[in-house]
Scaffold this active site. Structure first.
Site, mmCIF file in Angstrom:
data_model
loop_
_atom_site.group_PDB
_atom_site.id
_atom_site.type_symbol
_atom_site.label_atom_id
_atom_site.label_comp_id
_atom_site.label_asym_id
_atom_site.label_seq_id
_atom_site.Cartn_x
_atom_site.Cartn_y
_atom_site.Cartn_z
ATOM 1 N N ASN A 240 -1.089 -8.447 -6.963
ATOM 2 C CA ASN A 240 0.016 -7.950 -6.151
ATOM 3 C C ASN A 240 1.287 -8.223 -6.940
ATOM 4 O O ASN A 240 1.750 -9.360 -7.017
ATOM 5 C CB ASN A 240 0.054 -8.640 -4.787
ATOM 6 C CG ASN A 240 1.195 -8.127 -3.911
ATOM 7 O OD1 ASN A 240 2.289 -7.865 -4.382
ATOM 8 N ND2 ASN A 240 0.925 -8.006 -2.612
ATOM 9 N N GLU B 43 1.440 -3.313 -4.096
ATOM 10 C CA GLU B 43 2.886 -3.361 -3.861
ATOM 11 C C GLU B 43 3.668 -2.932 -5.101
ATOM 12 O O GLU B 43 4.577 -3.639 -5.552
ATOM 13 C CB GLU B 43 3.318 -4.760 -3.386
ATOM 14 C CG GLU B 43 3.046 -5.004 -1.916
ATOM 15 C CD GLU B 43 3.930 -6.088 -1.321
ATOM 16 O OE1 GLU B 43 4.968 -5.739 -0.732
ATOM 17 O OE2 GLU B 43 3.570 -7.273 -1.451
ATOM 18 N N TYR C 236 -4.303 -2.729 -0.682
ATOM 19 C CA TYR C 236 -3.246 -3.595 -0.173
ATOM 20 C C TYR C 236 -3.341 -3.515 1.350
ATOM 21 O O TYR C 236 -2.820 -2.603 1.983
ATOM 22 C CB TYR C 236 -1.869 -3.141 -0.670
ATOM 23 C CG TYR C 236 -0.733 -3.917 -0.058
ATOM 24 C CD1 TYR C 236 -0.763 -5.298 0.005
ATOM 25 C CD2 TYR C 236 0.368 -3.253 0.477
ATOM 26 C CE1 TYR C 236 0.262 -6.013 0.580
ATOM 27 C CE2 TYR C 236 1.410 -3.960 1.050
ATOM 28 C CZ TYR C 236 1.355 -5.339 1.107
ATOM 29 O OH TYR C 236 2.383 -6.042 1.695
ATOM 30 N N ASP D 248 -5.133 -7.291 -2.503
ATOM 31 C CA ASP D 248 -4.510 -8.246 -1.594
ATOM 32 C C ASP D 248 -5.062 -7.945 -0.204
ATOM 33 O O ASP D 248 -4.632 -7.007 0.459
ATOM 34 C CB ASP D 248 -2.987 -8.070 -1.636
ATOM 35 C CG ASP D 248 -2.249 -9.026 -0.705
ATOM 36 O OD1 ASP D 248 -2.930 -9.780 0.022
ATOM 37 O OD2 ASP D 248 -1.009 -9.000 -0.685
ATOM 38 N N ASN E 42 -4.896 -10.046 2.312
ATOM 39 C CA ASN E 42 -4.027 -10.705 3.287
ATOM 40 C C ASN E 42 -4.778 -11.545 4.319
ATOM 41 O O ASN E 42 -4.310 -11.733 5.449
ATOM 42 C CB ASN E 42 -3.119 -9.683 3.976
ATOM 43 C CG ASN E 42 -1.745 -9.623 3.316
ATOM 44 O OD1 ASN E 42 -1.127 -10.649 3.058
ATOM 45 N ND2 ASN E 42 -1.281 -8.415 3.027
ATOM 46 N N HIS F 260 2.384 -13.623 -5.905
ATOM 47 C CA HIS F 260 0.947 -13.656 -6.156
ATOM 48 C C HIS F 260 0.707 -13.814 -7.657
ATOM 49 O O HIS F 260 1.521 -13.375 -8.476
ATOM 50 C CB HIS F 260 0.273 -12.359 -5.724
ATOM 51 C CG HIS F 260 0.364 -12.057 -4.263
ATOM 52 N ND1 HIS F 260 -0.723 -12.129 -3.422
ATOM 53 C CD2 HIS F 260 1.405 -11.644 -3.491
ATOM 54 C CE1 HIS F 260 -0.362 -11.787 -2.200
ATOM 55 N NE2 HIS F 260 0.936 -11.483 -2.215
#
Length: 264
Positions: A8, A35, A105, A149, A151, A255
């Site tokens: 990321n 991102e 993402y 990512d 999350n 990250h």
């Protein structure tokens, strides 16, 4: 051998010099970015060609989100596991050397872990539900790598404080259960955790709020590389690496990159 990285980058244009440095130092062959925060026509294509990754697949979005895959080897089309009900640029995929690579993402989910009270959290759960349904329909013998990512930090050893973080979005019980369902649906191997078994603490993200991220030691393992049963035998044992020193570079992403080697 194919070295695959996920990162990321939190704005690819802002950190293009760091990307070039990382690629040169790590020998990465396929770089999956999240991102990127730019549109396709704003992506620094020439810089990636200069660093030896000229083959690109980009899903951009103005100011937010955006994902991309850059490869040293030629890429082939792949059916992307589109799972975002809002149409954000959150997933992109390619085939490289016979490996299907899906780069995600996944939404962070806001601050309140309640689907009714928080539309962002509902979006996150919906994304996971759609992705799990897609994965469950796949042939597990297919050489598939899912990364990005996600999350969610799944284990008590993937967060700095399990009791505290269990109430915070990214490590709540419903999120951990949701991530586990996705992993089971595809019988995926978490290659990083395989290389560094529990109870070793792992992290790939540290907040910008900490002046010294190592001193505060409040990291989370939000970034993942998973392989399907059809690809796991190709993972070079012990090759998975969390490149934590990159987080200490000047003006870094919050990250750090993760890499794994595939014998393909």
């Amino acid at each position: 051998m194919l070295r695959v990285a996920t990162w990321n980058i939190n704005s690819v244009r802002l950190r293009i010099d760091q990307v070039a440095r990382f690629v040169a130092e790590s020998g990465t062959d396929v770089l999956c970015l999240q991102e990127i925060k730019c549109l396709e026509d704003q992506f620094p294509r020439n810089a990636f060609a200069d660093m030896g990754l000229p083959h690109l697949k980009i899903a951009g979005q103005k100011g937010w989100h955006g994902v991309a895959i850059a490869s040293r080897r030629p890429i082939e089309p792949s059916e992307t596991f589109q799972s975002c009900k809002l149409g954000h640029a959150r997933c992109v995929s390619v085939q490289v050397a016979g490996v299907d690579i899906q780069n995600f993402y996944i939404p962070a989910g806001g601050d309140v872990p309640d689907r009714e009270l928080n539309p962002k959290f509902d979006h996150k759960m919906d994304f996971y539900e759609q992705l799990t349904a897609t994965v469950a329909a796949q042939d597990r013998s297919r050489p598939l790598l899912m990364c990005g990512d996600f999350n969610i930090a799944p284990s008590e050893f993937d967060v700095w404080n399990h009791r505290y973080m269990s109430k915070i979005v990214s490590h709540t019980p419903i999120e951990v259960e949701t991530l586990n369902r996705l992993q089971v649906a595809g019988a995926f191997t978490d290659v990083v955790r395989e290389a560094f078994p529990e109870p070793q603490k792992l992290a790939s993200w540290w907040s910008y709020r900490a002046e010294d991220f190592r001193k505060s030691a409040r990291g989370l393992r939000l970034d993942h590389i998973w392989t399907s049963p059809g690809l796991t035998p190709a993972v070079v044992a012990g090759s998975a690496t969390i490149h934590e020193p990159v987080r200490a570079w000047t003006q870094p992403s919050d990250h750090c990159p993760i890499t794994v080697d595939l014998d393909v």
